[in-house]
Scaffold this active site. Sequence first.
Site, PDB file in Angstrom:
ATOM      1  N   HIS A 266      -1.285   1.191   7.695  1.00  0.00           N
ATOM      2  CA  HIS A 266      -2.147   1.475   6.551  1.00  0.00           C
ATOM      3  C   HIS A 266      -1.699   2.775   5.904  1.00  0.00           C
ATOM      4  O   HIS A 266      -1.508   3.774   6.573  1.00  0.00           O
ATOM      5  CB  HIS A 266      -3.623   1.545   6.947  1.00  0.00           C
TER       6      HIS A 266
ATOM      7  N   CYS B 192       0.819  -1.220   0.000  1.00  0.00           N
ATOM      8  CA  CYS B 192       0.000   0.000   0.000  1.00  0.00           C
ATOM      9  C   CYS B 192       0.852   1.268   0.000  1.00  0.00           C
ATOM     10  O   CYS B 192       0.434   2.305  -0.527  1.00  0.00           O
ATOM     11  CB  CYS B 192      -0.973   0.005   1.182  1.00  0.00           C
TER      12      CYS B 192
END
Length: 398
Positions: free
Chosen positions: A340, A192
Amino acid sequence: MNKKKLGVRLLSLLALGGFVLANPVFADQNFARNEKEAKDSAITFIQKSAAIKAGARSAEDIKLDKVNLGGELSGSNMYVYNISTGGFVIVSGDKRSPEILGYSTSGSFDANGKENIASFMESYVEQIKENKKLDTTYAGTAEIKQPVVKSLLDSKGIHYNQGNPYNLLTPVIEKVKPGEQSFVGQHAATGCVATATAQIMKYHNYPNKGLKDYTYTLSSNNPYFNHPKNLFAAISTRQYNWNNILPTYSGRESNVQKMAISELMADVGISVDMDYGPSSGSAGSSRVQRALKENFGYNQSVHQINRGDFSKQDWEAQIDKELSQNQPVYYQGVGKVGGHAFVIDGADGRNFYHVNWGWGGVSDGFFRLDALNPSALGTGGGAGGFNGYQSAVVGIKP
């Protein structure tokens, strides 16, 4: 009746009446938002939101499909509803937290196998739990000064993912991690961090030429590769053809176009010391700011800021400033299930920020940066330890 018995009876009556609020069960019952209330909240929000296609319809016509997230992500903490006509609404399960946590005007919500989304939702849960220590409902912000900025990445159709063809040049997995299925012979996910960074680079279509090579050795704790595993990116030799690096891929593109995006993804991943695997990760913000400047020649204005150094108002002002200058923001946090990273590229003027998760558009939408009740932040409104160690990379421009 003697005084002792009278005192016992009075205490019993008070407890039955729900006045002994020191008991967290009674407190939660007073503030809990049940499923019917949550669904009603979602419907009301949809009706009031002109941007959502179902906005003009009656409550009876709005069809919602509850998303079962499982564990602490459901029920007493939050409810997620996909809208039959497209979009979704996330409602908190407790009235001491903001009623609406996130929404989208299109698509659907899906966190399965998407660790950055699941981790962000987990941070909501931790903040909602903190709010449950309070005895006051969420009052919101008296005055909202957030600008309206339409999604910058959407404006150029940028929606990257982590698999094929984006990962065609990432390392090939060599070993089976004990207890997991085999991924041997498959390319590692881009991660990510690399996906978020590459999307911002595509937005700017920069650089045309790489600046500096980069090499590193994978951690010996990585269970998917034989060690030592040295990785090298010849970034200084790269000529990035942004006409071939497309905004999104369906699989029907030419090999030249597929290799163009996979080369960029591999270069970015290596430049941030990616810990490659079926679900790749990186330390993120500090390495992203360094790589953009040193390896890809971005402006020296690129720098990292940390949530804990700002009040809530000042932190959001930093993000708003970037968006107002048409500069997407690299954003990162760390939760229970891992880190994240994603891109913040828009704002709706109501304290919701548009998030591009880097999963090909899945679950993209408008989200609050936190679910904290201002009363939980205390004087100055700092992070309070419940903002998932959030950081951002700002000033990203050629």
